[in-house]
Design a protein around this motif. Sequence first.
Motif, PDB file in Angstrom:
ATOM      1  N   GLU A 286       0.836  -1.217   0.000  1.00 32.80           N
ATOM      2  CA  GLU A 286       0.000   0.000   0.000  1.00 32.80           C
ATOM      3  C   GLU A 286       0.864   1.258   0.000  1.00 32.80           C
ATOM      4  N   LEU A 287       1.945   1.241   0.763  1.00 32.81           N
ATOM      5  CA  LEU A 287       2.847   2.390   0.796  1.00 32.81           C
ATOM      6  C   LEU A 287       3.486   2.620  -0.569  1.00 32.81           C
ATOM      7  N   VAL A 288       3.926   1.536  -1.211  1.00 29.84           N
ATOM      8  CA  VAL A 288       4.541   1.651  -2.537  1.00 29.84           C
ATOM      9  C   VAL A 288       3.523   2.126  -3.559  1.00 29.84           C
ATOM     10  N   LYS A 289       2.320   1.600  -3.480  1.00 31.07           N
ATOM     11  CA  LYS A 289       1.260   2.020  -4.403  1.00 31.07           C
ATOM     12  C   LYS A 289       1.054   3.530  -4.312  1.00 31.07           C
ATOM     13  N   THR A 290       0.911   4.039  -3.109  1.00 28.36           N
ATOM     14  CA  THR A 290       0.707   5.473  -2.893  1.00 28.36           C
ATOM     15  C   THR A 290       1.913   6.269  -3.380  1.00 28.36           C
ATOM     16  N   TRP A 291       3.110   5.779  -3.090  1.00 24.33           N
ATOM     17  CA  TRP A 291       4.340   6.465  -3.474  1.00 24.33           C
ATOM     18  C   TRP A 291       4.463   6.548  -4.999  1.00 24.33           C
ATOM     19  N   LEU A 292       4.199   5.431  -5.697  1.00 23.70           N
ATOM     20  CA  LEU A 292       4.325   5.439  -7.159  1.00 23.70           C
ATOM     21  C   LEU A 292       3.230   6.274  -7.822  1.00 23.70           C
ATOM     22  N   VAL A 293       2.009   6.218  -7.316  1.00 20.13           N
ATOM     23  CA  VAL A 293       0.937   7.065  -7.860  1.00 20.13           C
ATOM     24  C   VAL A 293       1.337   8.530  -7.722  1.00 20.13           C
TER      25      VAL A 293
ATOM     26  N   GLU B 220       7.603  -5.766  -7.998  1.00 18.36           N
ATOM     27  CA  GLU B 220       7.781  -6.680  -6.871  1.00 18.36           C
ATOM     28  C   GLU B 220       8.178  -5.827  -5.680  1.00 18.36           C
ATOM     29  N   VAL B 221       7.415  -5.925  -4.601  1.00 18.63           N
ATOM     30  CA  VAL B 221       7.642  -5.127  -3.397  1.00 18.63           C
ATOM     31  C   VAL B 221       8.327  -5.995  -2.351  1.00 18.63           C
ATOM     32  N   LYS B 222       9.394  -5.462  -1.767  1.00 15.94           N
ATOM     33  CA  LYS B 222      10.102  -6.157  -0.693  1.00 15.94           C
ATOM     34  C   LYS B 222      10.240  -5.217   0.485  1.00 15.94           C
ATOM     35  N   PHE B 223       9.890  -5.710   1.665  1.00 19.19           N
ATOM     36  CA  PHE B 223       9.956  -4.921   2.895  1.00 19.19           C
ATOM     37  C   PHE B 223      11.009  -5.504   3.824  1.00 19.19           C
ATOM     38  N   ARG B 224      11.768  -4.636   4.450  1.00 17.85           N
ATOM     39  CA  ARG B 224      12.710  -5.040   5.484  1.00 17.85           C
ATOM     40  C   ARG B 224      12.752  -3.951   6.553  1.00 17.85           C
ATOM     41  N   SER B 225      12.951  -4.406   7.779  1.00 18.42           N
ATOM     42  CA  SER B 225      13.104  -3.451   8.875  1.00 18.42           C
ATOM     43  C   SER B 225      14.575  -3.127   9.104  1.00 18.42           C
ATOM     44  N   GLY B 226      15.457  -3.795   8.374  1.00 20.67           N
ATOM     45  CA  GLY B 226      16.888  -3.531   8.465  1.00 20.67           C
ATOM     46  C   GLY B 226      17.618  -4.348   7.427  1.00 20.67           C
TER      47      GLY B 226
ATOM     48  N   VAL C 147      10.738  -2.585  -5.880  1.00 17.66           N
ATOM     49  CA  VAL C 147      10.727  -1.440  -4.969  1.00 17.66           C
ATOM     50  C   VAL C 147      10.894  -1.984  -3.561  1.00 17.66           C
ATOM     51  N   THR C 148      11.933  -1.502  -2.897  1.00 15.97           N
ATOM     52  CA  THR C 148      12.182  -1.931  -1.523  1.00 15.97           C
ATOM     53  C   THR C 148      11.678  -0.866  -0.563  1.00 15.97           C
ATOM     54  N   VAL C 149      11.194  -1.335   0.562  1.00 16.35           N
ATOM     55  CA  VAL C 149      10.670  -0.464   1.607  1.00 16.35           C
ATOM     56  C   VAL C 149      11.434  -0.789   2.883  1.00 16.35           C
ATOM     57  N   TYR C 150      12.067   0.218   3.441  1.00 19.61           N
ATOM     58  CA  TYR C 150      12.787   0.067   4.702  1.00 19.61           C
ATOM     59  C   TYR C 150      12.174   0.990   5.742  1.00 19.61           C
TER      60      TYR C 150
ATOM     61  N   ASN D  17      10.454   5.848  10.331  1.00 22.85           N
ATOM     62  CA  ASN D  17      10.444   6.507   9.025  1.00 22.85           C
ATOM     63  C   ASN D  17      10.550   5.466   7.909  1.00 22.85           C
ATOM     64  N   VAL D  18       9.816   5.702   6.843  1.00 28.73           N
ATOM     65  CA  VAL D  18       9.794   4.772   5.722  1.00 28.73           C
ATOM     66  C   VAL D  18      10.602   5.352   4.567  1.00 28.73           C
ATOM     67  N   ASN D  19      11.444   4.516   3.991  1.00 27.31           N
ATOM     68  CA  ASN D  19      12.256   4.905   2.839  1.00 27.31           C
ATOM     69  C   ASN D  19      12.034   3.909   1.713  1.00 27.31           C
ATOM     70  N   PHE D  20      12.044   4.428   0.492  1.00 27.77           N
ATOM     71  CA  PHE D  20      11.824   3.603  -0.691  1.00 27.77           C
ATOM     72  C   PHE D  20      13.075   3.626  -1.567  1.00 27.77           C
ATOM     73  N   LYS D  21      13.305   2.526  -2.258  1.00 24.07           N
ATOM     74  CA  LYS D  21      14.347   2.473  -3.273  1.00 24.07           C
ATOM     75  C   LYS D  21      13.780   1.694  -4.447  1.00 24.07           C
ATOM     76  N   GLN D  22      13.801   2.310  -5.620  1.00 24.25           N
ATOM     77  CA  GLN D  22      13.218   1.689  -6.805  1.00 24.25           C
ATOM     78  C   GLN D  22      14.323   1.242  -7.756  1.00 24.25           C
ATOM     79  N   PHE D  23      14.229  -0.004  -8.179  1.00 20.12           N
ATOM     80  CA  PHE D  23      15.139  -0.569  -9.166  1.00 20.12           C
ATOM     81  C   PHE D  23      14.350  -0.771 -10.436  1.00 20.12           C
ATOM     82  N   GLU D  24      14.481   0.181 -11.372  1.00 18.20           N
ATOM     83  CA  GLU D  24      13.764   0.085 -12.636  1.00 18.20           C
ATOM     84  C   GLU D  24      14.473  -0.913 -13.543  1.00 18.20           C
ATOM     85  N   ASP D  25      13.672  -1.629 -14.325  1.00 17.71           N
ATOM     86  CA  ASP D  25      14.231  -2.613 -15.252  1.00 17.71           C
ATOM     87  C   ASP D  25      15.137  -3.584 -14.500  1.00 17.71           C
ATOM     88  N   ALA D  26      14.664  -4.077 -13.381  1.00 20.61           N
ATOM     89  CA  ALA D  26      15.482  -4.892 -12.475  1.00 20.61           C
ATOM     90  C   ALA D  26      15.845  -6.249 -13.048  1.00 20.61           C
ATOM     91  N   PHE D  27      15.002  -6.794 -13.892  1.00 18.54           N
ATOM     92  CA  PHE D  27      15.272  -8.116 -14.460  1.00 18.54           C
ATOM     93  C   PHE D  27      14.372  -8.370 -15.630  1.00 18.54           C
TER      94      PHE D  27
END
Length: 118
Positions: A13-20, A52-58, A98-101, A107-117
């Motif tokens: 949901e966070l990634v969806k909102t961020w990308l929109v 593909e969304v991946k979440f990590r707390s660290g 898109v990774t979510v940390y 605090n939430v941080n995003f990192k997007q890897f376009e054309d990842a594979f």
Amino acid sequence: MAAHNDSGKEAEELVKTWLVGRGYQFVEANFRYKHAEIDLIFTYKGLLVFVEVKFRSGTGFGFAEEFVDSTKRKLIVKAVDHFIHLKDWQKDIRFDIVTVYRDKNGNVNFKQFEDAFY
């Protein structure tokens, strides 16, 4: 539902909102085909983008994007093939991760890897 499933859904949901907010148009979430699932699907600048969304707390166990291994990629590609056939999509596509940390302060941080594979 297990806590990691709740975290995953929240991250989606966070990634969806961020990308929109970045100009992507949402198409669908959690498209399933057999044993595969596409987390999020968008259109962006004429492309159909599968995320593909991946979440990590660290990063103690590695970076989130490292967990999209070859088996996972193959499953996603099969699901995407099915999706584009169903929708008769004739234009270009892209696979993103898109990774979510979440840091210690929440605090939430995003990192997007376009054309990842592919």
